[in-house]
Motif scaffolding. Sequence first.
Motif, PDB file in Angstrom:
ATOM      1  N   LEU A  39       0.872  -1.167   0.000  1.00  0.00           N
ATOM      2  CA  LEU A  39       0.000   0.000   0.000  1.00  0.00           C
ATOM      3  C   LEU A  39       0.910   1.218   0.000  1.00  0.00           C
ATOM      4  O   LEU A  39       1.791   1.343   0.850  1.00  0.00           O
ATOM      5  N   LYS A  40       0.737   2.128  -0.955  1.00  0.00           N
ATOM      6  CA  LYS A  40       1.607   3.286  -1.097  1.00  0.00           C
ATOM      7  C   LYS A  40       0.796   4.566  -0.915  1.00  0.00           C
ATOM      8  O   LYS A  40       0.352   5.190  -1.869  1.00  0.00           O
ATOM      9  N   PRO A  41       0.574   4.939   0.365  1.00  0.00           N
ATOM     10  CA  PRO A  41      -0.058   6.232   0.611  1.00  0.00           C
ATOM     11  C   PRO A  41       0.979   7.350   0.516  1.00  0.00           C
ATOM     12  O   PRO A  41       2.178   7.090   0.381  1.00  0.00           O
ATOM     13  N   ASN A  42       0.526   8.579   0.622  1.00  0.00           N
ATOM     14  CA  ASN A  42       1.423   9.723   0.748  1.00  0.00           C
ATOM     15  C   ASN A  42       1.514  10.030   2.241  1.00  0.00           C
ATOM     16  O   ASN A  42       0.508  10.354   2.865  1.00  0.00           O
ATOM     17  N   ILE A  43       2.711   9.921   2.813  1.00  0.00           N
ATOM     18  CA  ILE A  43       2.903  10.177   4.247  1.00  0.00           C
ATOM     19  C   ILE A  43       3.961  11.262   4.411  1.00  0.00           C
ATOM     20  O   ILE A  43       4.968  11.085   5.061  1.00  0.00           O
ATOM     21  N   ASN A  44       3.749  12.395   3.776  1.00  0.00           N
ATOM     22  CA  ASN A  44       4.701  13.508   3.845  1.00  0.00           C
ATOM     23  C   ASN A  44       4.123  14.639   4.688  1.00  0.00           C
ATOM     24  O   ASN A  44       3.667  15.641   4.164  1.00  0.00           O
ATOM     25  N   GLY A  45       4.108  14.481   5.978  1.00  0.00           N
ATOM     26  CA  GLY A  45       3.687  15.557   6.858  1.00  0.00           C
ATOM     27  C   GLY A  45       2.196  15.820   6.829  1.00  0.00           C
ATOM     28  O   GLY A  45       1.394  14.911   6.915  1.00  0.00           O
ATOM     29  N   VAL A  46       1.811  17.079   6.654  1.00  0.00           N
ATOM     30  CA  VAL A  46       0.410  17.472   6.801  1.00  0.00           C
ATOM     31  C   VAL A  46      -0.473  17.034   5.634  1.00  0.00           C
ATOM     32  O   VAL A  46      -1.679  16.896   5.791  1.00  0.00           O
ATOM     33  N   VAL A 141      -2.798  11.606  -2.546  1.00  0.00           N
ATOM     34  CA  VAL A 141      -3.596  12.744  -2.113  1.00  0.00           C
ATOM     35  C   VAL A 141      -3.767  13.653  -3.320  1.00  0.00           C
ATOM     36  O   VAL A 141      -2.801  13.906  -4.035  1.00  0.00           O
ATOM     37  N   MET A 142      -4.965  14.121  -3.559  1.00  0.00           N
ATOM     38  CA  MET A 142      -5.184  15.078  -4.638  1.00  0.00           C
ATOM     39  C   MET A 142      -4.897  16.465  -4.070  1.00  0.00           C
ATOM     40  O   MET A 142      -5.549  16.910  -3.125  1.00  0.00           O
ATOM     41  N   LYS A 143      -3.874  17.116  -4.638  1.00  0.00           N
ATOM     42  CA  LYS A 143      -3.499  18.440  -4.145  1.00  0.00           C
ATOM     43  C   LYS A 143      -2.767  19.195  -5.246  1.00  0.00           C
ATOM     44  O   LYS A 143      -2.379  18.614  -6.251  1.00  0.00           O
ATOM     45  N   VAL A 144      -2.577  20.484  -5.037  1.00  0.00           N
ATOM     46  CA  VAL A 144      -1.799  21.274  -5.985  1.00  0.00           C
ATOM     47  C   VAL A 144      -0.326  21.185  -5.603  1.00  0.00           C
ATOM     48  O   VAL A 144       0.013  20.868  -4.465  1.00  0.00           O
ATOM     49  N   HIS A 145       0.540  21.454  -6.582  1.00  0.00           N
ATOM     50  CA  HIS A 145       1.981  21.397  -6.353  1.00  0.00           C
ATOM     51  C   HIS A 145       2.639  22.480  -7.190  1.00  0.00           C
ATOM     52  O   HIS A 145       2.293  22.653  -8.363  1.00  0.00           O
ATOM     53  N   TYR A 146       3.591  23.179  -6.600  1.00  0.00           N
ATOM     54  CA  TYR A 146       4.227  24.316  -7.286  1.00  0.00           C
ATOM     55  C   TYR A 146       4.911  23.920  -8.590  1.00  0.00           C
ATOM     56  O   TYR A 146       4.979  24.712  -9.524  1.00  0.00           O
ATOM     57  N   ALA A 147       5.427  22.696  -8.678  1.00  0.00           N
ATOM     58  CA  ALA A 147       6.227  22.315  -9.847  1.00  0.00           C
ATOM     59  C   ALA A 147       5.447  21.536 -10.906  1.00  0.00           C
ATOM     60  O   ALA A 147       5.897  21.428 -12.037  1.00  0.00           O
ATOM     61  N   LEU A 152      -1.307  13.734  -8.303  1.00  0.00           N
ATOM     62  CA  LEU A 152      -2.275  12.639  -8.223  1.00  0.00           C
ATOM     63  C   LEU A 152      -1.484  11.339  -8.132  1.00  0.00           C
ATOM     64  O   LEU A 152      -0.395  11.296  -7.565  1.00  0.00           O
ATOM     65  N   SER A 153      -1.980  10.301  -8.704  1.00  0.00           N
ATOM     66  CA  SER A 153      -1.346   8.993  -8.573  1.00  0.00           C
ATOM     67  C   SER A 153       0.025   8.917  -9.235  1.00  0.00           C
ATOM     68  O   SER A 153       0.885   8.185  -8.770  1.00  0.00           O
ATOM     69  N   LEU A 154       0.260   9.644 -10.313  1.00  0.00           N
ATOM     70  CA  LEU A 154       1.549   9.558 -10.996  1.00  0.00           C
ATOM     71  C   LEU A 154       2.680  10.090 -10.124  1.00  0.00           C
ATOM     72  O   LEU A 154       3.712   9.450  -9.956  1.00  0.00           O
ATOM     73  N   LYS A 155       2.525  11.263  -9.546  1.00  0.00           N
ATOM     74  CA  LYS A 155       3.580  11.868  -8.738  1.00  0.00           C
ATOM     75  C   LYS A 155       3.756  11.147  -7.407  1.00  0.00           C
ATOM     76  O   LYS A 155       4.858  11.112  -6.856  1.00  0.00           O
ATOM     77  N   ASN A 156       2.711  10.564  -6.862  1.00  0.00           N
ATOM     78  CA  ASN A 156       2.811   9.878  -5.576  1.00  0.00           C
ATOM     79  C   ASN A 156       3.852   8.764  -5.608  1.00  0.00           C
ATOM     80  O   ASN A 156       4.417   8.407  -4.583  1.00  0.00           O
ATOM     81  N   LEU A 157       4.130   8.243  -6.779  1.00  0.00           N
ATOM     82  CA  LEU A 157       5.109   7.151  -6.884  1.00  0.00           C
ATOM     83  C   LEU A 157       6.538   7.621  -6.649  1.00  0.00           C
ATOM     84  O   LEU A 157       7.446   6.794  -6.522  1.00  0.00           O
ATOM     85  N   LYS A 158       6.767   8.930  -6.548  1.00  0.00           N
ATOM     86  CA  LYS A 158       8.101   9.399  -6.161  1.00  0.00           C
ATOM     87  C   LYS A 158       8.494   8.829  -4.803  1.00  0.00           C
ATOM     88  O   LYS A 158       9.676   8.726  -4.488  1.00  0.00           O
ATOM     89  N   GLY A 159       7.527   8.430  -4.002  1.00  0.00           N
ATOM     90  CA  GLY A 159       7.791   7.819  -2.706  1.00  0.00           C
ATOM     91  C   GLY A 159       8.367   6.419  -2.804  1.00  0.00           C
ATOM     92  O   GLY A 159       8.610   5.774  -1.792  1.00  0.00           O
ATOM     93  N   LEU A 160       8.591   5.922  -4.015  1.00  0.00           N
ATOM     94  CA  LEU A 160       9.241   4.621  -4.219  1.00  0.00           C
ATOM     95  C   LEU A 160      10.723   4.797  -4.557  1.00  0.00           C
ATOM     96  O   LEU A 160      11.451   3.813  -4.684  1.00  0.00           O
TER      97      LEU A 160
END
Length: 190
Positions: A39-46, A141-147, A152-160
């Motif tokens: 299971l690959k959630p986003n666990i980056n702080g807030v 997590v669906m959120k905005v990002h400066y870069a 969404l799901s594509l960027k969340n995989l950076k946690g791998l």
Amino acid sequence: MSKVSIKKINGTIKDTLSETLDLIGGVLNFVSPDDRVMLKPNINGVDCTNIELVEALIQILLENNVKNIFIGESTFGNKHITEKFFNETGYRALAQKYNIDIVNLNASEIIDVKVNNPLIAETIKFAKDVFEVDKIINIPVMKVHYATGVTLSLKNLKGLLAPSEKRRFHEIGLDKAIVDLNNSVTTHLN
């Protein structure tokens, strides 16, 4: 390909998640009881993936006899920051509650993976654990990002990725690097 874009919560989060999974064939359409599932959630702080959603998914998997599951993440920074977030966000306690592992991918052995049809990166450094599973369920997590505008799901995989790769992605071109990342690892449910 089956998809559900938005489902309004009706009852509990678990009820709604179960209904949503049923709309796309049920959880066993994506994983089987014998699979080792990350299971690959986003666990980056807030801006973490809702822990109640992850708990509901764990319950649904266990009820469907999918027992070999773990939570995997590598936050920005190093393995100590990841451990801090595991504790502060309640994810370590969640894993203990269901007797499943929580794997700090920032503490994993790093492997170099050749990118299929690369846009910008010929190889990418991943945590080895990513390639020792049968299935990955990505819970972003669906959120905005400066870069990138939106994550969404594509960027969340950076946690791998290995910590050095996260920085490198920004240096070489984040959008194309994210495409290369997703051409190098397969998720089975987002």
